[in-house]
Design a protein around this motif. Structure first.
Motif, PDB file in Angstrom:
ATOM      1  N   ILE A   1       0.848  -1.183   0.000  1.00 42.20           N
ATOM      2  CA  ILE A   1       0.000   0.000   0.000  1.00 42.20           C
ATOM      3  C   ILE A   1       0.889   1.240   0.000  1.00 42.20           C
ATOM      4  CG2 ILE A   1      -1.673   1.325   1.340  1.00 42.20           C
ATOM      5  CD1 ILE A   1      -2.817  -1.144   0.045  1.00 42.20           C
ATOM      6  N   LEU A   2       0.540   2.198  -0.833  1.00 41.95           N
ATOM      7  CA  LEU A   2       1.237   3.481  -0.835  1.00 41.95           C
ATOM      8  C   LEU A   2       0.428   4.480  -0.020  1.00 41.95           C
ATOM      9  CD1 LEU A   2       2.212   3.726  -4.619  1.00 41.95           C
ATOM     10  CD2 LEU A   2       3.580   2.814  -2.732  1.00 41.95           C
ATOM     11  N   LEU A   3       1.099   5.323   0.712  1.00 45.00           N
ATOM     12  CA  LEU A   3       0.447   6.388   1.467  1.00 45.00           C
ATOM     13  C   LEU A   3       0.918   7.706   0.879  1.00 45.00           C
ATOM     14  CD1 LEU A   3      -1.298   7.419   3.774  1.00 45.00           C
ATOM     15  CD2 LEU A   3       0.671   7.179   5.301  1.00 45.00           C
ATOM     16  N   ASN A   4      -0.015   8.398   0.232  1.00 49.63           N
ATOM     17  CA  ASN A   4       0.338   9.637  -0.478  1.00 49.63           C
ATOM     18  C   ASN A   4       1.520   9.398  -1.420  1.00 49.63           C
ATOM     19  OD1 ASN A   4      -1.671  11.166   0.861  1.00 49.63           O
ATOM     20  ND2 ASN A   4      -0.332  11.311   2.655  1.00 49.63           N
ATOM     21  N   SER A   5       1.430   8.293  -2.161  1.00 53.36           N
ATOM     22  CA  SER A   5       2.380   7.898  -3.217  1.00 53.36           C
ATOM     23  C   SER A   5       3.719   7.375  -2.713  1.00 53.36           C
ATOM     24  CB  SER A   5       2.627   9.060  -4.207  1.00 53.36           C
ATOM     25  OG  SER A   5       1.406   9.464  -4.800  1.00 53.36           O
ATOM     26  N   GLU A   6       3.853   7.162  -1.411  1.00 49.14           N
ATOM     27  CA  GLU A   6       5.074   6.585  -0.866  1.00 49.14           C
ATOM     28  C   GLU A   6       4.758   5.280  -0.152  1.00 49.14           C
ATOM     29  OE1 GLU A   6       7.102   9.333   1.644  1.00 49.14           O
ATOM     30  OE2 GLU A   6       7.294  10.875   0.096  1.00 49.14           O
ATOM     31  N   LYS A   7       5.716   4.339  -0.148  1.00 56.98           N
ATOM     32  CA  LYS A   7       5.489   3.052   0.484  1.00 56.98           C
ATOM     33  C   LYS A   7       5.185   3.235   1.962  1.00 56.98           C
ATOM     34  CE  LYS A   7       7.506  -1.468   1.476  1.00 56.98           C
ATOM     35  NZ  LYS A   7       8.708  -2.334   1.385  1.00 56.98           N
ATOM     36  N   MET A   8       4.134   2.545   2.415  1.00 56.95           N
ATOM     37  CA  MET A   8       3.753   2.621   3.811  1.00 56.95           C
ATOM     38  C   MET A   8       4.599   1.655   4.628  1.00 56.95           C
ATOM     39  SD  MET A   8      -0.094   2.205   5.364  1.00 56.95           S
ATOM     40  CE  MET A   8      -0.731   3.226   4.040  1.00 56.95           C
ATOM     41  N   ALA A   9       5.200   2.137   5.717  1.00 56.19           N
ATOM     42  CA  ALA A   9       6.043   1.284   6.548  1.00 56.19           C
ATOM     43  C   ALA A   9       6.219   1.893   7.927  1.00 56.19           C
ATOM     44  CB  ALA A   9       7.407   1.070   5.893  1.00 56.19           C
ATOM     45  N   LYS A  10       6.182   1.028   8.942  1.00 50.44           N
ATOM     46  CA  LYS A  10       6.402   1.503  10.311  1.00 50.44           C
ATOM     47  C   LYS A  10       7.826   2.026  10.481  1.00 50.44           C
ATOM     48  CE  LYS A  10       3.013  -1.404  12.674  1.00 50.44           C
ATOM     49  NZ  LYS A  10       2.801  -2.470  13.675  1.00 50.44           N
TER      50      LYS A  10
ATOM     51  N   LYS B   1      -1.382  -1.863  -6.615  1.00 49.16           N
ATOM     52  CA  LYS B   1      -0.797  -1.020  -5.569  1.00 49.16           C
ATOM     53  C   LYS B   1      -1.711   0.181  -5.330  1.00 49.16           C
ATOM     54  CE  LYS B   1       4.127  -2.132  -5.548  1.00 49.16           C
ATOM     55  NZ  LYS B   1       3.952  -3.506  -6.023  1.00 49.16           N
ATOM     56  N   LEU B   2      -2.480   0.099  -4.280  1.00 49.78           N
ATOM     57  CA  LEU B   2      -3.409   1.164  -3.932  1.00 49.78           C
ATOM     58  C   LEU B   2      -2.659   2.340  -3.317  1.00 49.78           C
ATOM     59  CD1 LEU B   2      -6.299   2.264  -3.316  1.00 49.78           C
ATOM     60  CD2 LEU B   2      -6.152   1.056  -1.142  1.00 49.78           C
ATOM     61  N   ASN B   3      -2.956   3.539  -3.808  1.00 52.17           N
ATOM     62  CA  ASN B   3      -2.419   4.767  -3.202  1.00 52.17           C
ATOM     63  C   ASN B   3      -3.477   5.290  -2.238  1.00 52.17           C
ATOM     64  OD1 ASN B   3      -0.752   6.967  -2.662  1.00 52.17           O
ATOM     65  ND2 ASN B   3      -1.668   8.188  -4.308  1.00 52.17           N
ATOM     66  N   PHE B   4      -3.202   5.130  -0.944  1.00 52.26           N
ATOM     67  CA  PHE B   4      -4.181   5.486   0.080  1.00 52.26           C
ATOM     68  C   PHE B   4      -4.076   6.973   0.402  1.00 52.26           C
ATOM     69  CE2 PHE B   4      -5.967   5.933   4.270  1.00 52.26           C
ATOM     70  CZ  PHE B   4      -7.036   5.060   4.263  1.00 52.26           C
ATOM     71  N   THR B   5      -5.198   7.675   0.232  1.00 52.62           N
ATOM     72  CA  THR B   5      -5.253   9.107   0.529  1.00 52.62           C
ATOM     73  C   THR B   5      -6.574   9.408   1.242  1.00 52.62           C
ATOM     74  OG1 THR B   5      -6.341   9.653  -1.562  1.00 52.62           O
ATOM     75  CG2 THR B   5      -3.916   9.685  -1.533  1.00 52.62           C
ATOM     76  N   TYR B   6      -6.642  10.578   1.880  1.00 55.77           N
ATOM     77  CA  TYR B   6      -7.898  11.006   2.490  1.00 55.77           C
ATOM     78  C   TYR B   6      -8.984  11.150   1.431  1.00 55.77           C
ATOM     79  CZ  TYR B   6      -5.390  12.150   6.831  1.00 55.77           C
ATOM     80  OH  TYR B   6      -4.657  12.100   7.986  1.00 55.77           O
ATOM     81  N   GLU B   7      -8.575  11.614   0.247  1.00 58.93           N
ATOM     82  CA  GLU B   7      -9.546  11.784  -0.836  1.00 58.93           C
ATOM     83  C   GLU B   7     -10.166  10.452  -1.238  1.00 58.93           C
ATOM     84  OE1 GLU B   7      -6.956  15.198  -0.608  1.00 58.93           O
ATOM     85  OE2 GLU B   7      -6.503  13.064  -0.803  1.00 58.93           O
ATOM     86  N   ALA B   8      -9.354   9.391  -1.213  1.00 52.84           N
ATOM     87  CA  ALA B   8      -9.866   8.067  -1.576  1.00 52.84           C
ATOM     88  C   ALA B   8     -10.915   7.592  -0.572  1.00 52.84           C
ATOM     89  CB  ALA B   8      -8.715   7.059  -1.638  1.00 52.84           C
ATOM     90  N   VAL B   9     -10.692   7.857   0.716  1.00 50.27           N
ATOM     91  CA  VAL B   9     -11.665   7.469   1.741  1.00 50.27           C
ATOM     92  C   VAL B   9     -12.945   8.289   1.593  1.00 50.27           C
ATOM     93  CG1 VAL B   9     -12.049   7.103   4.206  1.00 50.27           C
ATOM     94  CG2 VAL B   9      -9.744   6.914   3.289  1.00 50.27           C
ATOM     95  N   THR B  10     -12.793   9.558   1.273  1.00 44.06           N
ATOM     96  CA  THR B  10     -13.965  10.417   1.064  1.00 44.06           C
ATOM     97  C   THR B  10     -14.807   9.916  -0.102  1.00 44.06           C
ATOM     98  OG1 THR B  10     -12.798  12.344   1.940  1.00 44.06           O
ATOM     99  CG2 THR B  10     -14.721  12.773   0.571  1.00 44.06           C
ATOM    100  N   GLU B  11     -14.150   9.519  -1.191  1.00 45.40           N
ATOM    101  CA  GLU B  11     -14.871   8.966  -2.341  1.00 45.40           C
ATOM    102  C   GLU B  11     -15.576   7.664  -1.974  1.00 45.40           C
ATOM    103  OE1 GLU B  11     -15.530  10.278  -5.359  1.00 45.40           O
ATOM    104  OE2 GLU B  11     -14.658  12.059  -4.403  1.00 45.40           O
TER     105      GLU B  11
END
Length: 475
Positions: free
Chosen positions: A272-281, A314-324
């Motif tokens: 999953i990408l978060l704002n186009s970057e790889k999500m990682a702790k 590869k989903l790019n997770f954004t606030y806009e995506a949740v709003t949609e």
């Protein structure tokens, strides 16, 4: 039903080991901190698989493990145990850490409507099964003891690397000088660690034929999956970062131990990408479910955001995506309210409606039968809503047909889990509220007329939050 098998890199027709029964094992959380939404995207992929198999009439046995020991910080044989590192940071015992974050994981999973697994086995409660497996691997020549632990000899397992592509030759070609000189091969992996050297102060420890120590990360899943699901699993799921080394090592251990195929179908969730970057702790680039809920996002919208994208994309997770996603769920629920308020007509001709229900059901299943391609299924569902509205307003609906439409939606929602089927009470507005509603709606309609749909949608969202039902009669 066809599934893309990560082991063969091809779509294959699904055939269960036992007719009518499906056994699924999913890599669960390492409970040293809150699970981030990238982890939950993998859990939701498994949930989609579980729910659709149940939809198709299978009995599903689902096991999701809880890793509460043995997962080292570099995901291999070096570094600090993640549980003990969190223990020092938070000044709690590893067991307190484990129970706290396990409860947090289960709470977030419930918020996202993830199916409850049949079992959530904890690694710390299955040490006996792991030791028994290690003993046999040693006696059969697949594993060996050293001064600091017990290691699996990957040269003894000819198919090592088939899942990930990290074959013995490719690993050796790119390997550096091994700092652990007691290992036969640089790439051999630990299945038991002794309490010596940097591990001598390890808090979580158990007695074994090799002295006090703790299990390696990989042996846990092999032992627990076998205990609850048998020698050969139908499905094993996880994130694509689990392919190597974790799943590769699981295959080697399990098949060396049983002499049988470990898993028939491997499913891996893409990053999953978060704002186009790889999500990682490790980089701090992540959200938890609680983070998003605290920001006001509906857990159903979070769930739908992940479900609506194919698990291998590869989903790019954004606030806009949740709003949609929230808007899409609103459309589903607005349609349900439309149906619940519909005045039936027993003289109507419903043959076309019944045909739409049948064809949509076929298209919905066709999408999911093709490697869980839910985008096809959702397209069919959106087309269904438009067609039913258009036809019902023209021809009317009999009560029995209306019931069948709602029952179809309820069946679909056993998979999506985002719809509401309770009739909403009419909200009574004050005179002042009605003046503001009328003002905003006139402004919204003007924006629509000017084709400024962004502004129109912003006002639409404001009106919905106020409790106003929007119906533009566009079908």
């Amino acid at each position: 039903m066809k599934i893309y098998n990560s082991y063969t890199n091809s779509k294959e027709i699904f055939k269960p080991v036992t007719d009518g029964i499906v056994n699924i094992y999913s890599c669960g959380p390492t409970v040293y901190s809150y699970a981030q939404i990238g982890n939950f995207s993998s859990f939701l992929m498994a949930d989609l698989l579980v729910r659709y198999l149940k939809y198709k009439g299978y009995t599903v046995n689902w096991v999701q493990n809880i890793t509460d020991v043995g997962h080292l910080t570099d995901d291999s044989d070096d570094g600090e145990d993640k549980m003990e590192k969190a223990s020092k940071k938070e000044n709690k015992t590893p067991w307190e850490i484990a129970r706290f974050y396990e409860e947090a994981f289960l709470k977030d999973a419930s918020l996202l409507n993830i199916t409850k697994a049949n079992f959530y086995p904890r690694a710390t409660e299955h040490i006996t099964e792991m030791i028994n497996m290690i003993e046999k691997l040693v006696s059969d020549g697949y594993a060996y003891e050293t001064e600091d632990g017990v290691y699996f000899d990957i040269t003894k397992f000819k198919n090592y690397g088939k899942l990930s592509g990290n074959t013995l030759d490719s690993l050796n070609a790119g390997s550096r000088i091994d700092i652990n000189s007691s290992k036969r091969n640089p790439q051999d992996f630990a299945i038991w660690k002794k309490l010596i050297g940097e591990n001598s102060n390890h808090i979580m420890k158990w007695d074994s034929p090799w002295g006090l120590g703790f299990p390696g990360w990989h042996i846990e899943c092999s032992a627990m999956s076998r205990k609850y699901l048998g020698d050969t699993l139908d499905f094993h799921t996880g994130g694509e970062d689990n392919k190597f080394p974790h799943h590769e090592c699981e295959i080697a251990q399990s098949e060396a131990f049983t002499g049988k195929k470990y898993v028939n179908y491997w499913l891996h969730k893409s990053h999953i990408l978060l704002n186009s970057e790889k999500m990682a702790k490790s980089t701090g680039n992540f959200y938890t479910v609680s983070d998003l809920v605290e920001k006001g996002y509906d857990p159903k919208a979070i769930r739908f955001t992940f479900l609506s994208a194919h698990y291998r994309s590869k989903l790019n997770f954004t606030y806009e995506a949740v709003t949609e996603s929230a808007k899409q769920i609103d459309k589903f629920n607005e349609f349900i309210q439309f149906l619940l308020s519909f005045k039936t007509d027993e003289n109507s001709d419903d043959n076309s409606i019944l045909s739409i229900i049948k064809s949509t059901s076929q298209q919905f299943e066709k999408g999911l039968d093709d490697d869980l391609n839910i985008s096809v299924s959702l397209a069919a569902l959106n087309g269904f809503i438009k067609s039913i509205k258009k036809n019902s307003l023209k021809t009317g609906l009999k009560h029995d047909t209306l019931f069948k439409i709602i029952e179809f939606l309820k069946k679909v929602d056993t998979i999506l889990c985002v719809m509401s089927f309770e009739k909403e009470k009419e909200k009574i507005f004050t005179e002042k509220e009605m003046e503001e509603i009328n003002r905003l709606n006139m402004l919204r309609l003007q924006y629509r007329e000017d084709k400024n749909f962004i502004k129109a949608d912003e006002i639409r969202d404001t009106l919905i939050k106020m409790g106003v039902k929007i119906n533009d009669n566009k079908v």
